[in-house]
Scaffold this motif. Structure first.
Motif, PDB file in Angstrom:
ATOM      1  N   ASP A  44       0.512 -12.586   7.484  1.00 19.07           N
ATOM      2  CA  ASP A  44      -1.383 -12.082   7.066  1.00 19.07           C
ATOM      3  C   ASP A  44      -1.804 -11.385   6.215  1.00 19.07           C
ATOM      4  O   ASP A  44      -2.469 -10.930   5.768  1.00 19.07           O
ATOM      5  N   VAL A  45      -0.934  -9.949   6.458  1.00 20.25           N
ATOM      6  CA  VAL A  45      -1.385  -9.127   5.125  1.00 20.25           C
ATOM      7  C   VAL A  45      -0.994  -9.795   3.557  1.00 20.25           C
ATOM      8  O   VAL A  45      -2.248  -8.824   2.932  1.00 20.25           O
ATOM      9  N   GLU A  46       0.096 -10.378   3.478  1.00 19.81           N
ATOM     10  CA  GLU A  46       0.371 -10.939   2.468  1.00 19.81           C
ATOM     11  C   GLU A  46      -0.939 -11.491   1.754  1.00 19.81           C
ATOM     12  O   GLU A  46      -1.388 -11.892   1.045  1.00 19.81           O
ATOM     13  N   THR A  47      -1.837 -12.508   2.919  1.00 23.37           N
ATOM     14  CA  THR A  47      -2.643 -13.308   2.047  1.00 23.37           C
ATOM     15  C   THR A  47      -3.686 -12.846   2.614  1.00 23.37           C
ATOM     16  O   THR A  47      -4.632 -13.153   0.858  1.00 23.37           O
ATOM     17  N   ALA A  48      -3.962 -11.803   2.828  1.00 21.67           N
ATOM     18  CA  ALA A  48      -5.546 -11.123   2.860  1.00 21.67           C
ATOM     19  C   ALA A  48      -4.939 -10.803   1.442  1.00 21.67           C
ATOM     20  O   ALA A  48      -6.247 -10.019   0.520  1.00 21.67           O
ATOM     21  N   VAL A  49      -3.709  -9.750   0.928  1.00 20.68           N
ATOM     22  CA  VAL A  49      -4.101  -9.036  -0.379  1.00 20.68           C
ATOM     23  C   VAL A  49      -4.041 -10.086  -1.101  1.00 20.68           C
ATOM     24  O   VAL A  49      -4.941 -10.068  -2.388  1.00 20.68           O
TER      25      VAL A  49
ATOM     26  N   ARG B 139     -12.333   3.012   2.534  1.00 21.01           N
ATOM     27  CA  ARG B 139     -12.752   4.384   1.965  1.00 21.01           C
ATOM     28  C   ARG B 139     -13.561   3.751   0.582  1.00 21.01           C
ATOM     29  O   ARG B 139     -12.815   3.568  -0.005  1.00 21.01           O
ATOM     30  N   LEU B 140     -13.867   4.504   0.542  1.00 19.60           N
ATOM     31  CA  LEU B 140     -15.103   5.069  -0.849  1.00 19.60           C
ATOM     32  C   LEU B 140     -15.254   5.838  -1.236  1.00 19.60           C
ATOM     33  O   LEU B 140     -16.273   6.632  -0.383  1.00 19.60           O
ATOM     34  N   ALA B 141     -15.106   5.873  -2.473  1.00 15.70           N
ATOM     35  CA  ALA B 141     -15.327   6.768  -3.422  1.00 15.70           C
ATOM     36  C   ALA B 141     -15.267   8.478  -3.336  1.00 15.70           C
ATOM     37  O   ALA B 141     -14.573   8.661  -4.550  1.00 15.70           O
ATOM     38  N   ASP B 142     -15.871   9.391  -2.426  1.00 14.76           N
ATOM     39  CA  ASP B 142     -15.899  11.008  -2.262  1.00 14.76           C
ATOM     40  C   ASP B 142     -14.502  10.484  -2.118  1.00 14.76           C
ATOM     41  O   ASP B 142     -13.704   9.941  -1.219  1.00 14.76           O
ATOM     42  N   GLY B 143     -13.815  10.932  -3.303  1.00 13.01           N
ATOM     43  CA  GLY B 143     -12.124  11.244  -2.622  1.00 13.01           C
ATOM     44  C   GLY B 143     -10.925  11.028  -3.077  1.00 13.01           C
ATOM     45  O   GLY B 143     -10.354  11.413  -3.419  1.00 13.01           O
ATOM     46  N   LEU B 144     -12.217   9.628  -4.357  1.00 12.41           N
ATOM     47  CA  LEU B 144     -11.021   8.650  -4.557  1.00 12.41           C
ATOM     48  C   LEU B 144     -11.731   8.805  -6.237  1.00 12.41           C
ATOM     49  O   LEU B 144     -11.514   7.496  -6.324  1.00 12.41           O
ATOM     50  N   GLY B 145     -12.709  10.152  -6.532  1.00 11.79           N
ATOM     51  CA  GLY B 145     -13.098   9.472  -8.282  1.00 11.79           C
ATOM     52  C   GLY B 145     -13.811   8.251  -8.243  1.00 11.79           C
ATOM     53  O   GLY B 145     -13.257   7.915  -9.461  1.00 11.79           O
ATOM     54  N   GLY B 146     -14.064   7.844  -7.183  1.00 11.56           N
ATOM     55  CA  GLY B 146     -15.360   6.788  -7.159  1.00 11.56           C
ATOM     56  C   GLY B 146     -14.520   5.236  -7.095  1.00 11.56           C
ATOM     57  O   GLY B 146     -15.325   4.154  -6.186  1.00 11.56           O
ATOM     58  N   LYS B 147     -13.243   5.205  -6.639  1.00  9.70           N
ATOM     59  CA  LYS B 147     -12.189   4.534  -6.561  1.00  9.70           C
ATOM     60  C   LYS B 147     -12.439   3.753  -5.131  1.00  9.70           C
ATOM     61  O   LYS B 147     -13.806   3.860  -4.172  1.00  9.70           O
ATOM     62  N   GLY B 148     -12.060   2.255  -4.469  1.00  2.48           N
ATOM     63  CA  GLY B 148     -12.522   2.172  -3.335  1.00  2.48           C
ATOM     64  C   GLY B 148     -10.704   1.500  -2.613  1.00  2.48           C
ATOM     65  O   GLY B 148      -9.894   1.487  -3.779  1.00  2.48           O
ATOM     66  N   LEU B 149     -10.658   1.530  -1.429  1.00  2.00           N
ATOM     67  CA  LEU B 149      -9.533   1.668  -1.163  1.00  2.00           C
ATOM     68  C   LEU B 149      -9.551   0.544   0.209  1.00  2.00           C
ATOM     69  O   LEU B 149     -10.541   1.617   0.935  1.00  2.00           O
ATOM     70  N   VAL B 150      -8.976  -0.163   0.198  1.00  4.90           N
ATOM     71  CA  VAL B 150      -9.083  -1.375   1.361  1.00  4.90           C
ATOM     72  C   VAL B 150      -7.543  -1.686   1.959  1.00  4.90           C
ATOM     73  O   VAL B 150      -6.511  -1.093   1.146  1.00  4.90           O
ATOM     74  N   TYR B 151      -7.748  -0.853   3.283  1.00  3.56           N
ATOM     75  CA  TYR B 151      -5.570  -0.891   4.223  1.00  3.56           C
ATOM     76  C   TYR B 151      -6.167  -2.383   5.021  1.00  3.56           C
ATOM     77  O   TYR B 151      -7.116  -2.260   6.241  1.00  3.56           O
ATOM     78  N   PHE B 152      -5.089  -3.480   5.284  1.00  5.77           N
ATOM     79  CA  PHE B 152      -5.344  -4.657   5.761  1.00  5.77           C
ATOM     80  C   PHE B 152      -4.079  -3.986   7.074  1.00  5.77           C
ATOM     81  O   PHE B 152      -2.968  -3.537   6.059  1.00  5.77           O
ATOM     82  N   HIS B 153      -3.981  -5.107   8.274  1.00  9.45           N
ATOM     83  CA  HIS B 153      -2.710  -4.250   9.080  1.00  9.45           C
ATOM     84  C   HIS B 153      -2.951  -5.393   9.948  1.00  9.45           C
ATOM     85  O   HIS B 153      -3.414  -6.388   9.717  1.00  9.45           O
ATOM     86  N   GLY B 154      -1.195  -5.464  10.283  1.00  8.33           N
ATOM     87  CA  GLY B 154      -1.132  -7.417  10.621  1.00  8.33           C
ATOM     88  C   GLY B 154       0.392  -7.814  10.311  1.00  8.33           C
ATOM     89  O   GLY B 154       1.199  -6.781   9.577  1.00  8.33           O
ATOM     90  N   LEU B 155       1.095  -8.549  10.543  1.00  4.57           N
ATOM     91  CA  LEU B 155       2.497  -9.427   9.938  1.00  4.57           C
ATOM     92  C   LEU B 155       2.135  -9.828   9.261  1.00  4.57           C
ATOM     93  O   LEU B 155       0.897  -9.761   8.500  1.00  4.57           O
ATOM     94  N   VAL B 156       3.677  -9.688   8.275  1.00  4.87           N
ATOM     95  CA  VAL B 156       3.548  -9.626   7.104  1.00  4.87           C
ATOM     96  C   VAL B 156       3.481 -10.668   6.292  1.00  4.87           C
ATOM     97  O   VAL B 156       2.251 -10.744   5.065  1.00  4.87           O
TER      98      VAL B 156
END
Length: 195
Positions: A147-152, A128-145
């Protein structure tokens, strides 16, 4: 649509952004250009295509508006799921874990998404990018714990000083998954009929 490379320039001035976008497509034959305003009054220019053309267009854009350039990125080998997410595609998921990386800029969020999906066995749930977020970016990863910890962890390293917050939720409740998989804006969740 898949592209080998993308570049994005994020301007604090709309006029500078338009001028930069024009310079970019005049200098190099990119396959695609997308530009426009986002909150809070910034202007984004995204180009996609072969690596050499995108790199040349990126250089042209940076030359035009350096004083108004808030953030930028050049990804010569962009992951295909990032391109799909930029096109608005979202994945629905109810996996073991949800990883969230919140950034202060659009360019950084895209960089985080690309690095996370390349560096770990995760899926990119949303970008998600900017609009509705006050210009921020938001990234959601999903998967096994793990793997998600590594991605984050990879994403937070990439975000540097543009990081707002990050977290991993090992087992998100099913009702929260329903909300996360939705549109994301608060008012969109209400399916209440008018009385």
């Amino acid at each position: 649509m898949e592209f080998p490379a993308i570049a994005l320039l994020e301007f604090s001035s709309i006029a500078a952004g338009i001028e930069a976008g024009d310079a970019m497509v005049k200098r190099a034959p990119v396959q695609k250009i997308q530009s426009g305003t986002v909150q809070p009054g910034n202007f984004l220019v995204l180009v996609a295509g072969d690596v050499a053309s995108v790199e040349e267009a990126f250089a042209a854009g940076k030359e035009v508006g350096p004083g108004a350039l808030a953030d930028c990125l050049f990804l010569p080998n962009v992951h295909p799921t990032v391109v799909m997410a930029l096109g608005g595609q979202r994945q629905a998921a109810q996996e073991d874990a949800l990883g969230i990386v919140e950034t202060t800029s659009v360019a950084t969020a895209i960089r985080v998404a690309d690095a996370g999906v390349k560096g770990a066995e995760v899926s990119l749930l949303q970008l998600r990018l900017a609009d509705g977020l006050g210009g921020k970016g938001l990234v959601y990863f999903h998967g096994l714990v793990a793997d998600v910890e590594t991605a984050v962890a990879i994403g937070t390293d990439v975000a540097h000083n543009h990081l707002v917050r990050h977290m991993v939720i090992p087992q998100l409740h099913a009702e929260m998954w329903d909300n996360v998989n939705g549109y994301g804006r608060f008012g969109q969740h209400f399916g209440w009929e008018a009385a």
